[in-house]
Design an enzyme around this catalytic site. Structure first.
Site, PDB file in Angstrom:
ATOM      1  N   GLY A  61       0.809  -1.215   0.000  1.00 10.47           N
ATOM      2  CA  GLY A  61       0.000   0.000   0.000  1.00 10.47           C
ATOM      3  C   GLY A  61       0.840   1.260   0.000  1.00 10.47           C
ATOM      4  O   GLY A  61       2.016   1.225  -0.345  1.00 10.47           O
ATOM      5  N   LEU A  83       0.507   3.659  -2.097  1.00  8.44           N
ATOM      6  CA  LEU A  83       0.919   3.547  -3.501  1.00  8.44           C
ATOM      7  C   LEU A  83       1.459   4.875  -4.034  1.00  8.44           C
ATOM      8  O   LEU A  83       0.891   5.940  -3.802  1.00  8.44           O
ATOM      9  CB  LEU A  83      -0.271   3.072  -4.344  1.00  8.44           C
ATOM     10  CG  LEU A  83      -0.897   1.735  -3.899  1.00  8.44           C
ATOM     11  CD1 LEU A  83      -2.042   1.357  -4.836  1.00  8.44           C
ATOM     12  CD2 LEU A  83       0.129   0.613  -3.823  1.00  8.44           C
ATOM     13  N   HIS A 134       4.579   2.156  -7.862  1.00  3.39           N
ATOM     14  CA  HIS A 134       3.544   1.112  -7.866  1.00  3.39           C
ATOM     15  C   HIS A 134       2.643   1.239  -9.098  1.00  3.39           C
ATOM     16  O   HIS A 134       2.245   0.238  -9.694  1.00  3.39           O
ATOM     17  CB  HIS A 134       2.654   1.231  -6.622  1.00  3.39           C
ATOM     18  CG  HIS A 134       3.351   0.943  -5.334  1.00  3.39           C
ATOM     19  ND1 HIS A 134       3.588   1.910  -4.386  1.00  3.39           N
ATOM     20  CD2 HIS A 134       3.858  -0.205  -4.832  1.00  3.39           C
ATOM     21  CE1 HIS A 134       4.201   1.375  -3.350  1.00  3.39           C
ATOM     22  NE2 HIS A 134       4.384   0.092  -3.595  1.00  3.39           N
ATOM     23  N   GLN A 179       7.787  -9.174   8.018  1.00  5.49           N
ATOM     24  CA  GLN A 179       9.006  -8.767   7.311  1.00  5.49           C
ATOM     25  C   GLN A 179       9.628  -7.515   7.909  1.00  5.49           C
ATOM     26  O   GLN A 179      10.627  -7.024   7.408  1.00  5.49           O
ATOM     27  CB  GLN A 179       8.734  -8.582   5.814  1.00  5.49           C
ATOM     28  CG  GLN A 179       7.943  -7.336   5.439  1.00  5.49           C
ATOM     29  CD  GLN A 179       7.663  -7.282   3.951  1.00  5.49           C
ATOM     30  OE1 GLN A 179       6.881  -8.072   3.426  1.00  5.49           O
ATOM     31  NE2 GLN A 179       8.303  -6.369   3.241  1.00  5.49           N
ATOM     32  N   ASP A 223      13.784  -2.721  -5.238  1.00  7.23           N
ATOM     33  CA  ASP A 223      14.081  -3.721  -4.210  1.00  7.23           C
ATOM     34  C   ASP A 223      14.766  -4.902  -4.905  1.00  7.23           C
ATOM     35  O   ASP A 223      14.181  -5.966  -5.088  1.00  7.23           O
ATOM     36  CB  ASP A 223      12.790  -4.153  -3.518  1.00  7.23           C
ATOM     37  CG  ASP A 223      12.158  -2.998  -2.755  1.00  7.23           C
ATOM     38  OD1 ASP A 223      12.815  -2.458  -1.858  1.00  7.23           O
ATOM     39  OD2 ASP A 223      11.029  -2.614  -3.100  1.00  7.23           O
TER      40      ASP A 223
HETATM   41  O1  PAF Z   1       7.949  -4.751  -1.872  1.00  9.06           O
HETATM   42  C1  PAF Z   1       6.987  -4.805  -1.072  1.00  9.06           C
HETATM   43  O2  PAF Z   1       6.165  -3.892  -0.989  1.00  9.06           O
HETATM   44  C2  PAF Z   1       6.849  -5.998  -0.145  1.00  9.06           C
HETATM   45  O3  PAF Z   1       8.086  -6.438   0.292  1.00  9.06           O
HETATM   46  C3  PAF Z   1       6.032  -7.148  -0.747  1.00  9.06           C
HETATM   47  C4  PAF Z   1       6.719  -7.740  -1.987  1.00  9.06           C
HETATM   48  C5  PAF Z   1       4.650  -6.645  -1.138  1.00  9.06           C
HETATM   49  C6  PAF Z   1       5.869  -8.275   0.271  1.00  9.06           C
HETATM   50  O4  PAF Z   1       5.229  -7.836   1.422  1.00  9.06           O
END
Ligand code: PAF
Length: 288
Positions: free
Chosen positions: A33, A35, A39, A63, A152
């Site tokens: 989110g 965004l 995105h 995470q 990333d």
């Molecule tokens: O890159 C991200 O926003 C997150 O690491 C992901 C891939 C949605 C996993 O939670």
């Protein structure tokens, strides 16, 4: 066309079953989110390549290696759904943590050696959490293709390796980093920067460009590339550099000697905000 939004796995699966029966190409854009233009680029790429686009919005607690980062992670769900609608996303999946993990979830994906260096060295358990949630999202949505940003870069490598190692039938589609006009890579965390930090932030990209130009110009010694790039960063004392490495782009291992295609990746703190970025580079006569 209206975007349908689901918070329950069963409901989403039901909505997807007809598209699956018709053999439609289903694309998944996993997000947390908040965004931004990066995105939107993922969503638009998915839209142009798939019959049905699913965007997931889930701030994945497992995470995060720091509570404060999880707590202050922005969650503008209504605005995000609106942005998905504008990007012609068909289905949004925005589950709760309870829906995704229930009580006492203790099965985790161990991402292996690609997760050892760079961010993996500094963010304990981060890639385990990413690999686990992404595999769960793949199993819930069962997309033909999933879209991930190159910003990333290590995350992309972790997912590629997981998919290959576990024979997951999903194509992984990388999408180039989207940048602000001054070079700063788009990130949901940029909104946490103060005005002075925001002004300093593009230096991270500029020092990566210095490294890239050295490599492209024929420099083979990774230590020399690092020394020169870090010298640029040092001119902005607000930065606390976590790492800057010249790496093998597939194995995500730091290099000593530069041969062929590489990636230069860095992470640095500005105040309480951690920024990451990376660029592709290649010794002359090697394709990027
Ligand atoms: O890159 C991200 O926003 C997150 O690491 C992901 C891939 C949605 C996993 O939670």
């Amino acid at each position: 066309m209206t975007t349908q939004s689901f918070s329950r796995i069963d409901d989403l699966r039901r909505a997807l079953s007809e598209a699956r029966r018709q053999g439609k190409r289903i694309g998944l854009v996993p997000t947390m989110g908040a965004l931004h233009a990066g995105h939107i680029q993922l969503l638009e790429t998915a839209r142009s390549e798939c019959d049905l686009v699913v965007a997931s919005i889930f701030v994945n607690p497992i995470q995060f290696d720091r509570h404060d980062d999880l707590d202050r992670y922005p969650r503008p769900l209504e605005k995000d759904i609106e942005a998905c609608h504008k990007a012609s996303v068909d289905l949004v999946f925005a589950p709760s943590a309870q829906e995704m993990y229930g009580e006492g979830h203790d099965v985790l994906i161990e991402p292996g050696s690609v997760a050892e260096n760079l961010c993996g060295r500094y963010r304990s358990g981060h890639f385990r959490g990413v690999a686990t949630v992404v595999l769960k999202l793949f199993n819930v949505v069962q997309p033909g293709v999933a879209f991930f940003g190159e910003k990333d870069f290590q995350q992309l490598a972790v997912i590629r390796h997981m998919v290959a190692a576990l024979n997951v039938p999903v194509e992984i589609r990388p999408v180039p980093t989207v940048r602000e006009p001054d070079g700063l890579a788009m990130s949901s965390r940029n909104r946490n920067l103060t005005a002075a930090e925001r002004e300093a932030a593009p230096v991270l990209y500029h020092c990566l460009c210095v490294a890239r130009d050295l490599v492209n110009g024929g420099e083979r010694d990774a230590a020399e590339v690092k020394r020169r790039a870090l010298g640029v960063m040092a001119a902005t004392p607000q930065f606390r550099v976590e790492y800057l490495e010249v790496i093998d782009p597939d194995r995500i291992q730091p290099l000593v000697r530069i041969e062929g295609r590489v990636r230069v990746a860095a992470a640095a703190w500005l105040g309480s905000t951690r920024l990451i970025d990376n660029v592709a580079a290649a010794r002359a006569n090697t394709e990027l």
